[in-house]
Design a protein around this motif. Structure first.
Motif: not given
Length: 197
Positions: A21-26
């Motif tokens: 999982x991650x924030x966007x644009x990662x």
């Protein structure tokens, strides 16, 4: 009396469910496509899935912001992962996993453990209001291997949240959890910037 040697742990590897999982644009989609390439370079088959509702680059396309793109099967709310024929598939890769249903997360967990196929899901934890996606909460609960892919906010801190902005660049704080296309745009931000008014 001679005894057969004990099986080595790698003779019967145990598959499991992974959540990245991650924030966007990662770089989530980039990592997914790299993993697919790694398997295929060894002559192994992979199954790729993405959400049918994500049509930003065309339905059934996994697209990295580095302009790497690949066709993929799609899932919607009625899709049954357990009903598919995976044949000699060595790995199942799921992009936009936050758009799955909780039942589909359970299907993938069962699939990994009953068919011995590793399943790697990539997605967001929370929406633009800071609320968890239900499938992501299930992935965090069921996945045996959970890892955060890190990226940074414009202020330089680690980005863990998202905000939605409209076509004029104003922050939007209310609305449906999922809004793709139109004027809706998203930005990865840190907790400080998320709570700034």
């Amino acid at each position: 009396m001679l005894r057969a040697p004990a099986p080595h742990p790698t003779d019967h590897p145990m598959a499991k469910l992974f959540f990245r999982y991650a924030a966007m644009n990662s770089g989530k989609s980039t990592q997914l496509l790299q993993i697919a390439n790694n398997y295929e370079s060894m002559g192994k088959a992979v199954a790729l899935y993405t959400s049918a509702i994500d049509d930003r680059y065309g339905v059934g396309m996994i697209t990295s912001r580095l302009n790497i793109q690949r066709e993929s099967a799609t899932f919607d709310a009625g899709f049954d992962f357990l009903a598919q024929d995976y044949g000699d598939t060595a790995c199942i890769l799921v992009d936009e996993a936050q758009f799955m249903t909780p039942a589909q997360v359970q299907q993938l967990h069962r699939l990994a453990h009953t068919r011995n196929i590793p399943v790697i899901c990539f997605g967001l934890r929370t929406d633009f209001q800071g609320h968890p996606f239900s499938s992501s909460a299930w992935l965090l609960s069921l996945a045996e291997d959970v890892e955060e892919i890190k990226t940074i906010c414009q202020c330089g801190r680690k980005a863990t949240m998202h905000i939605r902005i409209d076509g004029a660049g104003r922050r939007v704080k209310e609305g449906p959890q999922v809004e793709i296309g139109g004027e809706a745009r998203y930005r990865a931000v840190c907790g400080n910037c998320f709570h700034a008014d």
